[in-house]
Enzyme design. Sequence first.
Site, mmCIF file in Angstrom:
data_model
loop_
_atom_site.group_PDB
_atom_site.id
_atom_site.type_symbol
_atom_site.label_atom_id
_atom_site.label_comp_id
_atom_site.label_asym_id
_atom_site.label_seq_id
_atom_site.Cartn_x
_atom_site.Cartn_y
_atom_site.Cartn_z
ATOM 1 N N VAL A 107 0.830 -1.200 0.000
ATOM 2 C CA VAL A 107 0.000 0.000 0.000
ATOM 3 C C VAL A 107 0.872 1.260 0.000
ATOM 4 O O VAL A 107 0.371 2.364 0.113
ATOM 5 C CB VAL A 107 -0.953 0.004 1.224
ATOM 6 C CG1 VAL A 107 -1.881 -1.204 1.188
ATOM 7 C CG2 VAL A 107 -0.179 0.057 2.548
ATOM 8 N N ASP A 108 2.198 1.076 -0.140
ATOM 9 C CA ASP A 108 3.133 2.193 0.040
ATOM 10 C C ASP A 108 3.295 3.101 -1.182
ATOM 11 O O ASP A 108 3.883 4.185 -1.091
ATOM 12 C CB ASP A 108 4.510 1.687 0.516
ATOM 13 C CG ASP A 108 5.143 0.657 -0.426
ATOM 14 O OD1 ASP A 108 4.880 0.705 -1.651
ATOM 15 O OD2 ASP A 108 5.915 -0.195 0.059
ATOM 16 N N HIS A 123 -4.501 -4.275 -2.270
ATOM 17 C CA HIS A 123 -4.904 -4.013 -0.880
ATOM 18 C C HIS A 123 -5.081 -2.523 -0.583
ATOM 19 O O HIS A 123 -5.151 -2.146 0.573
ATOM 20 C CB HIS A 123 -3.895 -4.640 0.094
ATOM 21 C CG HIS A 123 -3.889 -6.142 0.053
ATOM 22 N ND1 HIS A 123 -2.860 -6.904 0.572
ATOM 23 C CD2 HIS A 123 -4.787 -7.030 -0.449
ATOM 24 C CE1 HIS A 123 -3.133 -8.191 0.382
ATOM 25 N NE2 HIS A 123 -4.286 -8.286 -0.237
ATOM 26 N N CYS A 134 -20.097 8.415 3.890
ATOM 27 C CA CYS A 134 -20.560 8.667 2.511
ATOM 28 C C CYS A 134 -19.728 7.930 1.460
ATOM 29 O O CYS A 134 -20.066 7.935 0.289
ATOM 30 C CB CYS A 134 -20.606 10.165 2.216
ATOM 31 S SG CYS A 134 -18.983 10.932 1.992
ATOM 32 N N CYS A 153 -19.142 15.268 4.761
ATOM 33 C CA CYS A 153 -20.273 14.927 5.648
ATOM 34 C C CYS A 153 -19.868 14.836 7.117
ATOM 35 O O CYS A 153 -20.695 14.488 7.955
ATOM 36 C CB CYS A 153 -20.910 13.624 5.192
ATOM 37 S SG CYS A 153 -19.937 12.169 5.639
HETATM 38 C C1 BJW Z 1 12.252 -10.241 1.227
HETATM 39 C C2 BJW Z 1 13.124 -9.215 1.600
HETATM 40 C C3 BJW Z 1 14.009 -8.743 0.609
HETATM 41 C C4 BJW Z 1 11.882 -9.682 3.298
HETATM 42 N N1 BJW Z 1 13.988 -9.283 -0.596
HETATM 43 N N2 BJW Z 1 12.271 -10.761 0.013
HETATM 44 C C5 BJW Z 1 -8.526 -18.813 2.151
HETATM 45 C C6 BJW Z 1 -7.876 -19.626 3.068
HETATM 46 C C7 BJW Z 1 -7.572 -19.149 4.350
HETATM 47 C C8 BJW Z 1 -7.888 -17.847 4.722
HETATM 48 C C9 BJW Z 1 -8.530 -17.041 3.818
HETATM 49 C C10 BJW Z 1 -8.839 -17.534 2.558
HETATM 50 N N3 BJW Z 1 -9.445 -16.530 1.870
HETATM 51 C C11 BJW Z 1 -9.514 -15.435 2.660
HETATM 52 C C12 BJW Z 1 -8.972 -15.716 3.872
HETATM 53 C C13 BJW Z 1 -8.852 -14.783 5.024
HETATM 54 C C14 BJW Z 1 -7.745 -13.778 4.875
HETATM 55 C C15 BJW Z 1 -6.409 -14.529 4.816
HETATM 56 O O1 BJW Z 1 -5.813 -14.712 3.790
HETATM 57 N N4 BJW Z 1 -5.902 -14.934 5.951
HETATM 58 C C16 BJW Z 1 -4.614 -15.631 6.005
HETATM 59 C C17 BJW Z 1 -3.693 -14.933 7.010
HETATM 60 C C18 BJW Z 1 -4.831 -17.078 6.253
HETATM 61 N N5 BJW Z 1 -7.895 -12.936 3.694
HETATM 62 C C19 BJW Z 1 -8.696 -11.879 3.698
HETATM 63 O O2 BJW Z 1 -9.361 -11.599 4.688
HETATM 64 C C20 BJW Z 1 -8.797 -11.055 2.427
HETATM 65 N N6 BJW Z 1 -10.162 -10.865 2.121
HETATM 66 C C21 BJW Z 1 -10.916 -11.811 1.536
HETATM 67 O O3 BJW Z 1 -10.462 -12.808 1.051
HETATM 68 O O4 BJW Z 1 -12.239 -11.523 1.535
HETATM 69 C C22 BJW Z 1 -13.182 -12.521 1.107
HETATM 70 C C23 BJW Z 1 -14.542 -11.881 1.151
HETATM 71 C C24 BJW Z 1 -15.361 -12.000 0.064
HETATM 72 C C25 BJW Z 1 -16.629 -11.413 0.098
HETATM 73 C C26 BJW Z 1 -17.039 -10.690 1.223
HETATM 74 C C27 BJW Z 1 -16.191 -10.550 2.297
HETATM 75 C C28 BJW Z 1 -14.931 -11.132 2.258
HETATM 76 C C29 BJW Z 1 -8.223 -9.646 2.636
HETATM 77 C C30 BJW Z 1 -6.776 -9.655 2.905
HETATM 78 C C31 BJW Z 1 -6.292 -8.227 3.203
HETATM 79 C C32 BJW Z 1 -4.848 -8.213 3.654
HETATM 80 N N7 BJW Z 1 -4.548 -6.977 4.223
HETATM 81 C C33 BJW Z 1 -3.200 -6.727 4.760
HETATM 82 C C34 BJW Z 1 -3.199 -5.505 5.726
HETATM 83 C C35 BJW Z 1 -3.627 -4.243 5.181
HETATM 84 C C36 BJW Z 1 -2.526 -3.556 4.430
HETATM 85 C C37 BJW Z 1 -1.780 -2.509 5.232
HETATM 86 O O5 BJW Z 1 -2.285 -1.908 6.188
HETATM 87 O O6 BJW Z 1 -0.641 -2.289 4.852
HETATM 88 O O7 BJW Z 1 -2.259 -6.595 3.704
HETATM 89 S S1 BJW Z 1 -2.541 -8.057 5.699
HETATM 90 C C38 BJW Z 1 -0.879 -7.838 5.247
HETATM 91 O O8 BJW Z 1 -0.447 -9.065 4.625
HETATM 92 C C39 BJW Z 1 -0.880 -6.762 4.146
HETATM 93 C C40 BJW Z 1 -0.043 -7.410 3.090
HETATM 94 O O9 BJW Z 1 -0.341 -6.854 1.826
HETATM 95 C C41 BJW Z 1 -0.364 -8.864 3.211
HETATM 96 C C42 BJW Z 1 0.670 -9.792 2.632
HETATM 97 O O10 BJW Z 1 1.890 -9.696 3.308
HETATM 98 P P1 BJW Z 1 3.259 -9.833 2.507
HETATM 99 O O11 BJW Z 1 3.381 -8.735 1.542
HETATM 100 O O12 BJW Z 1 3.369 -11.203 1.991
HETATM 101 O O13 BJW Z 1 4.318 -9.537 3.679
HETATM 102 P P2 BJW Z 1 5.020 -10.533 4.714
HETATM 103 O O14 BJW Z 1 5.625 -9.701 5.784
HETATM 104 O O15 BJW Z 1 4.089 -11.592 5.152
HETATM 105 O O16 BJW Z 1 6.150 -11.245 3.862
HETATM 106 C C43 BJW Z 1 7.303 -10.570 3.403
HETATM 107 C C44 BJW Z 1 8.148 -11.520 2.606
HETATM 108 O O17 BJW Z 1 9.265 -10.814 2.081
HETATM 109 C C45 BJW Z 1 8.720 -12.686 3.429
HETATM 110 O O18 BJW Z 1 8.586 -13.908 2.700
HETATM 111 C C46 BJW Z 1 10.217 -12.319 3.593
HETATM 112 O O19 BJW Z 1 11.062 -13.449 3.671
HETATM 113 C C47 BJW Z 1 10.460 -11.534 2.324
HETATM 114 N N8 BJW Z 1 11.551 -10.559 2.348
HETATM 115 N N9 BJW Z 1 12.963 -8.928 2.925
HETATM 116 C C48 BJW Z 1 13.177 -10.313 -0.862
HETATM 117 N N10 BJW Z 1 14.950 -7.766 0.894
HETATM 118 ZN ZN ZN Z 2 -18.267 11.577 4.083
#
Ligand code: BJW
Ligand code: ZN
Length: 247
Positions: A107-108, A123, A134, A153
Amino acid sequence: MMDKRNAIKIIKEKIKAASNLVILSGAGISAESGIPTFRGEDGLWKKYRAEELASPKAFSSNPELVWEWYNWRRELIRSKKPNQAHISCVDLEKKFKDKFTIITQNVDGLHQQAGNNNVIELHGNIWKTRCTNCGDIKENKSTLGNLPKCSICNGLLRPHIVWFGEALDEELLYKAYKVLLSTDIVIVVGTSGIVYPAAQFAGTAKDSGAFVIEIDIKETPQSSLVDVSVRGKAGEILPLIVESNNK
Ligand code: BJW
Ligand code: ZN
Protein backbone atom coordinates in the site's frame (compact mmCIF):
# COMPACT_ATOMS: atom_id res chain seq x y z
CA MET A 1 17.13 -26.41 -5.50
CA MET A 2 19.28 -25.38 -8.45
CA ASP A 3 22.25 -23.08 -7.82
CA LYS A 4 21.70 -19.35 -8.09
CA ARG A 5 23.80 -18.76 -11.21
CA ASN A 6 22.00 -21.44 -13.12
CA ALA A 7 18.60 -20.21 -11.93
CA ILE A 8 19.36 -16.67 -13.06
CA LYS A 9 20.55 -17.90 -16.45
CA ILE A 10 17.28 -19.80 -16.98
CA ILE A 11 15.18 -16.84 -15.85
CA LYS A 12 17.02 -14.51 -18.26
CA GLU A 13 16.32 -16.86 -21.15
CA LYS A 14 12.65 -17.18 -20.22
CA ILE A 15 12.27 -13.40 -20.03
CA LYS A 16 13.98 -12.96 -23.38
CA ALA A 17 11.53 -15.35 -25.03
CA ALA A 18 8.41 -14.01 -23.28
CA SER A 19 5.87 -11.60 -24.72
CA ASN A 20 4.26 -10.63 -21.44
CA LEU A 21 5.16 -10.55 -17.78
CA VAL A 22 3.49 -10.09 -14.40
CA ILE A 23 5.20 -9.13 -11.15
CA LEU A 24 3.41 -10.08 -7.95
CA SER A 25 5.00 -8.09 -5.15
CA GLY A 26 4.73 -8.07 -1.38
CA ALA A 27 6.27 -6.23 1.55
CA GLY A 28 9.71 -7.78 0.93
CA ILE A 29 10.22 -5.66 -2.20
CA SER A 30 10.09 -2.51 -0.05
CA ALA A 31 12.22 -3.92 2.78
CA GLU A 32 15.44 -2.53 1.31
CA SER A 33 13.81 0.91 1.21
CA GLY A 34 13.60 0.64 4.99
CA ILE A 35 9.90 -0.25 5.32
CA PRO A 36 9.35 -3.12 7.77
CA THR A 37 7.60 -6.24 6.43
CA PHE A 38 4.49 -7.54 8.20
CA ARG A 39 5.71 -10.85 9.46
CA GLY A 40 9.43 -10.23 9.83
CA GLU A 41 11.23 -9.74 13.12
CA ASP A 42 10.75 -5.97 12.83
CA GLY A 43 7.11 -6.38 11.82
CA LEU A 44 5.71 -5.54 15.24
CA TRP A 45 4.36 -2.12 16.13
CA LYS A 46 4.39 -1.52 19.87
CA LYS A 47 3.03 -4.85 21.08
CA TYR A 48 0.61 -5.40 18.21
CA ARG A 49 0.74 -7.68 15.23
CA ALA A 50 -0.59 -6.36 11.89
CA GLU A 51 -3.44 -8.87 12.03
CA GLU A 52 -4.70 -7.26 15.24
CA LEU A 53 -4.82 -3.77 13.74
CA ALA A 54 -5.71 -4.34 10.09
CA SER A 55 -9.27 -5.45 10.70
CA PRO A 56 -12.73 -3.86 10.67
CA LYS A 57 -13.24 -5.11 14.23
CA ALA A 58 -10.11 -3.34 15.49
CA PHE A 59 -11.23 -0.13 13.77
CA SER A 60 -14.76 -0.20 15.15
CA SER A 61 -13.60 -0.91 18.69
CA ASN A 62 -10.61 1.46 18.71
CA PRO A 63 -10.34 3.74 15.65
CA GLU A 64 -7.82 6.01 17.39
CA LEU A 65 -5.38 3.14 17.93
CA VAL A 66 -5.74 1.97 14.31
CA TRP A 67 -5.25 5.52 13.03
CA GLU A 68 -2.23 5.96 15.31
CA TRP A 69 -0.67 2.92 13.61
CA TYR A 70 -1.52 4.15 10.13
CA ASN A 71 -0.26 7.66 10.89
CA TRP A 72 3.00 6.16 12.17
CA ARG A 73 3.31 4.14 8.96
CA ARG A 74 2.43 7.12 6.76
CA GLU A 75 5.23 9.15 8.33
CA LEU A 76 7.65 6.23 8.00
CA ILE A 77 6.79 5.61 4.33
CA ARG A 78 6.89 9.32 3.53
CA SER A 79 10.62 9.36 4.27
CA LYS A 80 11.42 6.30 2.09
CA LYS A 81 12.38 5.99 -1.55
CA PRO A 82 12.05 3.23 -4.15
CA ASN A 83 15.02 0.83 -4.16
CA GLN A 84 16.88 -1.09 -6.83
CA ALA A 85 14.13 -3.73 -6.99
CA HIS A 86 11.46 -1.12 -7.80
CA ILE A 87 13.79 0.39 -10.41
CA SER A 88 14.23 -3.02 -12.05
CA CYS A 89 10.44 -3.27 -12.35
CA VAL A 90 10.49 0.04 -14.24
CA ASP A 91 13.13 -1.40 -16.60
CA LEU A 92 10.90 -4.42 -17.17
CA GLU A 93 7.91 -2.21 -17.98
CA LYS A 94 10.09 -0.36 -20.50
CA LYS A 95 10.88 -3.68 -22.16
CA PHE A 96 7.37 -5.20 -22.13
CA LYS A 97 5.41 -1.93 -22.40
CA ASP A 98 1.65 -2.61 -22.17
CA LYS A 99 2.33 -6.34 -21.81
CA PHE A 100 3.59 -5.74 -18.29
CA THR A 101 1.60 -5.61 -15.06
CA ILE A 102 2.52 -5.29 -11.41
CA ILE A 103 0.04 -6.79 -9.00
CA THR A 104 1.10 -5.50 -5.62
CA GLN A 105 -0.14 -6.25 -2.14
CA ASN A 106 1.75 -3.20 -0.93
CA VAL A 107 0.00 0.00 0.00
CA ASP A 108 3.13 2.19 0.04
CA GLY A 109 2.89 3.51 -3.54
CA LEU A 110 6.63 2.96 -4.17
CA HIS A 111 6.11 1.15 -7.50
CA GLN A 112 4.36 4.23 -8.92
CA GLN A 113 6.89 6.54 -7.29
CA ALA A 114 9.66 4.61 -9.07
CA GLY A 115 7.89 5.19 -12.39
CA ASN A 116 5.75 2.12 -13.08
CA ASN A 117 2.41 2.89 -14.71
CA ASN A 118 0.57 -0.39 -14.81
CA VAL A 119 0.15 -1.20 -11.12
CA ILE A 120 -2.80 -3.02 -9.58
CA GLU A 121 -2.97 -2.15 -5.89
CA LEU A 122 -4.81 -5.15 -4.51
CA HIS A 123 -4.90 -4.01 -0.88
CA GLY A 124 -5.38 -0.29 -1.44
CA ASN A 125 -3.13 2.69 -0.82
CA ILE A 126 -2.00 4.21 2.45
CA TRP A 127 -2.25 7.76 1.04
CA LYS A 128 -5.97 7.40 0.36
CA THR A 129 -8.79 7.81 2.85
CA ARG A 130 -12.39 6.64 2.59
CA CYS A 131 -15.35 8.06 4.46
CA THR A 132 -17.12 5.42 6.58
CA ASN A 133 -20.35 7.40 6.12
CA CYS A 134 -20.56 8.67 2.51
CA GLY A 135 -17.86 6.47 0.95
CA ASP A 136 -15.92 9.39 -0.57
CA ILE A 137 -12.34 8.39 -1.47
CA LYS A 138 -9.59 11.00 -1.50
CA GLU A 139 -5.84 11.06 -1.81
CA ASN A 140 -4.56 12.89 1.24
CA LYS A 141 -0.85 13.06 1.95
CA SER A 142 -1.05 15.60 4.75
CA THR A 143 -0.51 14.77 8.39
CA LEU A 144 -3.77 13.49 9.84
CA GLY A 145 -5.06 13.39 13.40
CA ASN A 146 -6.10 10.19 15.11
CA LEU A 147 -9.81 10.69 14.27
CA PRO A 148 -9.81 12.40 10.85
CA LYS A 149 -13.18 13.56 9.54
CA CYS A 150 -14.74 13.79 6.08
CA SER A 151 -14.80 17.28 4.55
CA ILE A 152 -18.16 16.54 2.91
CA CYS A 153 -20.27 14.93 5.65
CA ASN A 154 -18.07 15.02 8.78
CA GLY A 155 -18.15 11.20 8.96
CA LEU A 156 -15.15 9.30 10.32
CA LEU A 157 -12.48 8.60 7.70
CA ARG A 158 -10.68 5.26 7.44
CA PRO A 159 -7.62 4.25 5.46
CA HIS A 160 -8.58 3.12 1.93
CA ILE A 161 -7.04 -0.26 2.60
CA VAL A 162 -8.36 -3.82 2.46
CA TRP A 163 -8.39 -5.33 5.94
CA PHE A 164 -8.76 -8.96 6.94
CA GLY A 165 -12.23 -10.28 6.25
CA GLU A 166 -12.97 -7.51 3.74
CA ALA A 167 -13.55 -8.17 0.08
CA LEU A 168 -11.00 -6.99 -2.46
CA ASP A 169 -12.19 -4.59 -5.16
CA GLU A 170 -13.95 -6.78 -7.71
CA GLU A 171 -12.80 -4.85 -10.73
CA LEU A 172 -9.14 -5.00 -9.64
CA LEU A 173 -9.44 -8.69 -8.87
CA TYR A 174 -10.92 -9.28 -12.32
CA LYS A 175 -8.04 -7.38 -13.93
CA ALA A 176 -5.52 -9.36 -11.89
CA TYR A 177 -6.94 -12.74 -12.89
CA LYS A 178 -7.17 -11.64 -16.51
CA VAL A 179 -3.43 -10.97 -16.72
CA LEU A 180 -2.51 -14.00 -14.59
CA LEU A 181 -4.42 -16.31 -16.92
CA SER A 182 -2.73 -15.03 -20.05
CA THR A 183 0.83 -14.20 -19.00
CA ASP A 184 3.98 -16.09 -20.02
CA ILE A 185 5.86 -15.30 -16.81
CA VAL A 186 5.06 -14.39 -13.23
CA ILE A 187 7.77 -13.15 -10.88
CA VAL A 188 6.65 -13.41 -7.27
CA VAL A 189 8.80 -11.08 -5.15
CA GLY A 190 8.99 -10.61 -1.39
CA THR A 191 5.72 -12.08 -0.24
CA SER A 192 5.22 -14.74 2.40
CA GLY A 193 2.38 -16.08 0.23
CA ILE A 194 -0.01 -16.70 3.08
CA VAL A 195 -2.62 -13.99 2.60
CA TYR A 196 -5.49 -14.88 0.29
CA PRO A 197 -6.55 -14.35 -2.42
CA ALA A 198 -3.04 -13.18 -3.53
CA ALA A 199 -1.59 -16.41 -2.14
CA GLN A 200 -3.27 -18.39 -4.88
CA PHE A 201 -2.21 -16.19 -7.79
CA ALA A 202 1.06 -17.99 -8.54
CA GLY A 203 -0.75 -21.34 -8.66
CA THR A 204 -3.47 -19.94 -10.91
CA ALA A 205 -0.92 -18.61 -13.40
CA LYS A 206 1.11 -21.80 -13.33
CA ASP A 207 -1.98 -23.93 -13.96
CA SER A 208 -2.72 -21.88 -17.03
CA GLY A 209 0.80 -22.34 -18.39
CA ALA A 210 2.89 -19.49 -17.01
CA PHE A 211 6.51 -19.96 -15.95
CA VAL A 212 6.55 -18.90 -12.30
CA ILE A 213 9.62 -17.50 -10.54
CA GLU A 214 9.93 -16.67 -6.86
CA ILE A 215 12.46 -14.28 -5.34
CA ASP A 216 12.60 -14.18 -1.55
CA ILE A 217 15.25 -14.17 1.15
CA LYS A 218 13.49 -17.13 2.77
CA GLU A 219 11.70 -20.26 1.71
CA THR A 220 7.91 -19.72 1.63
CA PRO A 221 4.90 -22.05 1.25
CA GLN A 222 5.02 -21.15 -2.47
CA SER A 223 8.66 -22.13 -3.00
CA SER A 224 8.00 -25.77 -3.80
CA LEU A 225 5.14 -24.92 -6.18
CA VAL A 226 6.99 -22.54 -8.49
CA ASP A 227 9.27 -23.35 -11.44
CA VAL A 228 12.33 -21.54 -10.07
CA SER A 229 12.82 -20.19 -6.58
CA VAL A 230 15.79 -17.89 -5.95
CA ARG A 231 16.96 -17.08 -2.43
CA GLY A 232 18.19 -13.53 -2.14
CA LYS A 233 17.31 -9.89 -1.70
CA ALA A 234 14.93 -8.44 -4.25
CA GLY A 235 17.22 -5.44 -4.75
CA GLU A 236 20.11 -7.73 -5.66
CA ILE A 237 18.39 -10.47 -7.68
CA LEU A 238 15.99 -8.40 -9.81
CA PRO A 239 18.75 -6.19 -11.30
CA LEU A 240 20.69 -9.35 -12.24
CA ILE A 241 17.69 -10.67 -14.12
CA VAL A 242 16.92 -7.42 -15.89
CA GLU A 243 20.54 -6.61 -16.78
CA SER A 244 20.76 -9.41 -19.32
CA ASN A 245 17.69 -8.25 -21.15
CA ASN A 246 18.95 -4.77 -21.80
CA LYS A 247 22.06 -6.00 -23.54
C1 BJW B 1 12.25 -10.24 1.23
C2 BJW B 1 13.12 -9.21 1.60
C3 BJW B 1 14.01 -8.74 0.61
C4 BJW B 1 11.88 -9.68 3.30
N1 BJW B 1 13.99 -9.28 -0.60
N2 BJW B 1 12.27 -10.76 0.01
C5 BJW B 1 -8.53 -18.81 2.15
C6 BJW B 1 -7.88 -19.63 3.07
C7 BJW B 1 -7.57 -19.15 4.35
C8 BJW B 1 -7.89 -17.85 4.72
C9 BJW B 1 -8.53 -17.04 3.82
C10 BJW B 1 -8.84 -17.53 2.56
N3 BJW B 1 -9.44 -16.53 1.87
C11 BJW B 1 -9.51 -15.44 2.66
C12 BJW B 1 -8.97 -15.72 3.87
C13 BJW B 1 -8.85 -14.78 5.02
C14 BJW B 1 -7.75 -13.78 4.87
C15 BJW B 1 -6.41 -14.53 4.82
O1 BJW B 1 -5.81 -14.71 3.79
N4 BJW B 1 -5.90 -14.93 5.95
C16 BJW B 1 -4.61 -15.63 6.01
C17 BJW B 1 -3.69 -14.93 7.01
C18 BJW B 1 -4.83 -17.08 6.25
N5 BJW B 1 -7.89 -12.94 3.69
C19 BJW B 1 -8.70 -11.88 3.70
O2 BJW B 1 -9.36 -11.60 4.69
C20 BJW B 1 -8.80 -11.06 2.43
N6 BJW B 1 -10.16 -10.87 2.12
C21 BJW B 1 -10.92 -11.81 1.54
O3 BJW B 1 -10.46 -12.81 1.05
O4 BJW B 1 -12.24 -11.52 1.53
C22 BJW B 1 -13.18 -12.52 1.11
C23 BJW B 1 -14.54 -11.88 1.15
C24 BJW B 1 -15.36 -12.00 0.06
C25 BJW B 1 -16.63 -11.41 0.10
C26 BJW B 1 -17.04 -10.69 1.22
C27 BJW B 1 -16.19 -10.55 2.30
C28 BJW B 1 -14.93 -11.13 2.26
C29 BJW B 1 -8.22 -9.65 2.64
C30 BJW B 1 -6.78 -9.65 2.91
C31 BJW B 1 -6.29 -8.23 3.20
C32 BJW B 1 -4.85 -8.21 3.65
N7 BJW B 1 -4.55 -6.98 4.22
C33 BJW B 1 -3.20 -6.73 4.76
C34 BJW B 1 -3.20 -5.50 5.73
C35 BJW B 1 -3.63 -4.24 5.18
C36 BJW B 1 -2.53 -3.56 4.43
C37 BJW B 1 -1.78 -2.51 5.23
O5 BJW B 1 -2.28 -1.91 6.19
O6 BJW B 1 -0.64 -2.29 4.85
O7 BJW B 1 -2.26 -6.60 3.70
S1 BJW B 1 -2.54 -8.06 5.70
C38 BJW B 1 -0.88 -7.84 5.25
O8 BJW B 1 -0.45 -9.07 4.63
C39 BJW B 1 -0.88 -6.76 4.15
C40 BJW B 1 -0.04 -7.41 3.09
O9 BJW B 1 -0.34 -6.85 1.83
C41 BJW B 1 -0.36 -8.86 3.21
C42 BJW B 1 0.67 -9.79 2.63
O10 BJW B 1 1.89 -9.70 3.31
P1 BJW B 1 3.26 -9.83 2.51
O11 BJW B 1 3.38 -8.73 1.54
O12 BJW B 1 3.37 -11.20 1.99
O13 BJW B 1 4.32 -9.54 3.68
P2 BJW B 1 5.02 -10.53 4.71
O14 BJW B 1 5.63 -9.70 5.78
O15 BJW B 1 4.09 -11.59 5.15
O16 BJW B 1 6.15 -11.25 3.86
C43 BJW B 1 7.30 -10.57 3.40
C44 BJW B 1 8.15 -11.52 2.61
O17 BJW B 1 9.26 -10.81 2.08
C45 BJW B 1 8.72 -12.69 3.43
O18 BJW B 1 8.59 -13.91 2.70
C46 BJW B 1 10.22 -12.32 3.59
O19 BJW B 1 11.06 -13.45 3.67
C47 BJW B 1 10.46 -11.53 2.32
N8 BJW B 1 11.55 -10.56 2.35
N9 BJW B 1 12.96 -8.93 2.93
C48 BJW B 1 13.18 -10.31 -0.86
N10 BJW B 1 14.95 -7.77 0.89
ZN1 ZN C 1 -18.27 11.58 4.08
